[in-house]
Design a protein around this motif. Sequence first.
Motif, PDB file in Angstrom:
ATOM      1  N   ARG A 204       0.848  -1.203   0.000  1.00 41.19           N
ATOM      2  CA  ARG A 204       0.000   0.000   0.000  1.00 41.19           C
ATOM      3  C   ARG A 204       0.874   1.240   0.000  1.00 41.19           C
ATOM      4  NH1 ARG A 204      -5.067  -1.665   1.692  1.00 41.19           N
ATOM      5  NH2 ARG A 204      -5.066  -3.945   1.618  1.00 41.19           N
TER       6      ARG A 204
ATOM      7  N   VAL B  39      -0.613   4.338   1.003  1.00 45.48           N
ATOM      8  CA  VAL B  39      -1.132   5.223   2.044  1.00 45.48           C
ATOM      9  C   VAL B  39      -1.754   4.364   3.136  1.00 45.48           C
ATOM     10  CG1 VAL B  39      -2.813   7.031   2.588  1.00 45.48           C
ATOM     11  CG2 VAL B  39      -1.634   7.065   0.374  1.00 45.48           C
ATOM     12  N   CYS B  40      -1.485   4.716   4.383  1.00 41.36           N
ATOM     13  CA  CYS B  40      -2.115   4.016   5.501  1.00 41.36           C
ATOM     14  C   CYS B  40      -2.795   5.059   6.382  1.00 41.36           C
ATOM     15  CB  CYS B  40      -1.063   3.234   6.290  1.00 41.36           C
ATOM     16  SG  CYS B  40      -1.712   2.518   7.810  1.00 41.36           S
TER      17      CYS B  40
ATOM     18  N   TYR C  50      -2.481  13.616  -0.190  1.00 41.66           N
ATOM     19  CA  TYR C  50      -2.709  13.492  -1.634  1.00 41.66           C
ATOM     20  C   TYR C  50      -1.540  14.092  -2.418  1.00 41.66           C
ATOM     21  CZ  TYR C  50      -4.886  13.933  -6.201  1.00 41.66           C
ATOM     22  OH  TYR C  50      -5.151  13.864  -7.534  1.00 41.66           O
TER      23      TYR C  50
ATOM     24  N   HIS D 145       1.407  11.947  -2.145  1.00 45.56           N
ATOM     25  CA  HIS D 145       1.140  10.735  -2.908  1.00 45.56           C
ATOM     26  C   HIS D 145       1.426  10.983  -4.391  1.00 45.56           C
ATOM     27  CE1 HIS D 145      -0.858   7.043  -4.080  1.00 45.56           C
ATOM     28  NE2 HIS D 145      -1.655   7.723  -4.880  1.00 45.56           N
TER      29      HIS D 145
ATOM     30  N   THR E  27      -4.728   2.340  -0.801  1.00 42.33           N
ATOM     31  CA  THR E  27      -4.861   2.964   0.514  1.00 42.33           C
ATOM     32  C   THR E  27      -5.344   1.934   1.528  1.00 42.33           C
ATOM     33  OG1 THR E  27      -5.378   5.099  -0.467  1.00 42.33           O
ATOM     34  CG2 THR E  27      -6.051   4.770   1.819  1.00 42.33           C
TER      35      THR E  27
END
Lengths: 373, 310
Positions: free
Chosen positions: A10, A12-13, A138, A141, A245
């Motif tokens: 992943r 994003v956590c 975001y 990311h 995510t």
Amino acid sequence: MSVAELIEGRHVCICAGAGGVGKTTTSAAIAMGMASRGLKVAVLTIDPAKRLASSLGLSELANEERRIEPELFERHGIEMRGELWAMMLDAKRTWDELIERRAPDRATRDAILGNRIYQQLSTAVAGTTEYMALERIYELHEERRYDLLVLDTPPTRNALDFLDAPERLSRFIDSRSLQLFLRPGLFGVRALGRGTGLIFGMLKRITGSDLLSDMSEFFGVFGDMAVGIRERATRVGELMADPRTAFLLVTSPRTDAVDEAIAFRRRLRESRMPFDGAIVNRVHEVTGVDASADDVEPDLGALLGDELGRKVARNFADYLRVAERDRENVRRLRREVRAEPLIEVPLFDDDVHDLEGLARVCGFLFAEDAVRA
Amino acid sequence: MQRLLEKRLVFVAGKGGVGRTTVAAAVGLAAARSGKRTIVCEVARQERMSHAFRREGAGFRETELAPRLFGISIDPDKSLEEFLVDQIGSRRLASLLFHNRIFDYLAAATPGLREMATIGKVWELAQLERRRGSDSPYDLVVVDMQATGHGLGALRTPRTFADIARVGPVRRKAEMIDAFLRDRGQTGVLAVALPEEMPVVETVEFAEALRRQMGLELDLTVMNAMLPERFSRADADAIEAIDGAHGAPAVAAALRAAVSEHHRARAQRAQLRRLRAELDGEVVTLPYLFQPDLGLAEWQRLSGELERRT
């Protein structure tokens, strides 16, 4: 099974949960654990304990991410194969940067930054901090400079508020349509017919004309930018539902916290949001004990003398009562999260506010046996 | 405590998980017991307090939960509609406005409008002359208020709003409420903390922000959930000397629980000393209760403790 498996691959956590359940500590521990496994990780926290921040070498608040010195881990005997970066959200700064980037020219930018409605935005509109945290994630990311971003969500009155943040901002931006109505004689008022005059008469009576003209000015200069920011808010919302995510639910075993965690889990399911597991902090644990406090009192008396033995037995009785409540609440949560993993972190004898403490939490989050069926 | 009960409006402030609702209920119970007609306002959605007294929540209605003790859950939208009715003077016109799309936009776009209506309702409850002549006044209004971040949230809203609106009826109303909130004779603030690192820091910061932004002092701070000091250092040494060396799992677990309790209780006392050193005002402790869940009986008990200890 460990957190490493839960969030493998992943980008994003998101660690969500009510206030006071140890979310900041958990986020920091997850980031540290993943970084020690060789990833380049950034953790975004909202309101960290000063001692935790300073133990990471972060004395001042910074909206920009900063790397935790590798020597710091070495000194504490923690193997760090990757990189750990940390930052603390400054919601106002993030807003300002967003405006600076998006404003078509200097004059527009200054007009917005100087507008009184705008200045209240970052503090007075509910959900703005939540939104800005997501916005920041975001942005990072998109830049793809990190293998993993860990987000410690703001302590909302209700964990569910967090999920609504992008939608709320969109609603706010939609209200730019007001400018059509606020300028006297413009198309909007006429098109809406006679009732509109009455509405405006009442509005003016309540708010005074200054508020309306400030808003008109704000949305006037905000104008075209609003469309772009709105689209962005939509994409930020989509990032939450992206398969890359991970959503982890952090809770304590207290009844009210578990109630809220269960409501949150249901809401995620209804909104078709991902859910990857729950972490229960500060569990009063008793393993492999089936005797009651009364049963052990004679033994304790023999070891410690009658008086102290009785005190230890009474303390044990109280402890077992709370442990039983914890066990029941964890069971309730487990029924709700069904097949997904649930990791328990026991109650420690002291607060976690330094690297050793984080390493200890990591020991449970990343333990092979941390997930019990 | 007595001084606190002589105010008209008491805010019980603290972050999530510190036991704010419990303390608000305990203060409400103590006030009602002393003969004051009291109402406790919940601003969160859970309505934990009214649920503990009766099966369903009170909702946006002043509901008697116990003799002289009332409860209400303050809904921002309903508060806003009520505010409009008062400003316009006609329920029909207000409803027309409230359900109008343009107003909906305005409400969404005006920073803090809903928050303003919420605090406005709290203020209204604390007035001797109620908005409707048929409503009886309260002697004391207790507000269960979440303190967010370093900000004071609800308390600052009227000032913020008065600045935004500049002129007009909303501004006048906002200034009136702001003045009431800043009046130490009328408004009191009680902070709830836990004996842990983060809540202690936050409470100290809250007290500073309260002074700086509102000119108010904390009237009382409750250090909640203090473990009993069961073991002396000598006790702990004796227990630790045999900890782990004993075979029976239950006995070993009991010894471990005792050592853990001793360490946690000691760490808590250190946090209590720190809070007392860093705050000017009175700090009172409430015990940790080992009951699985707190309800009316526990609130009654804590309410009694609160009266005894202050």
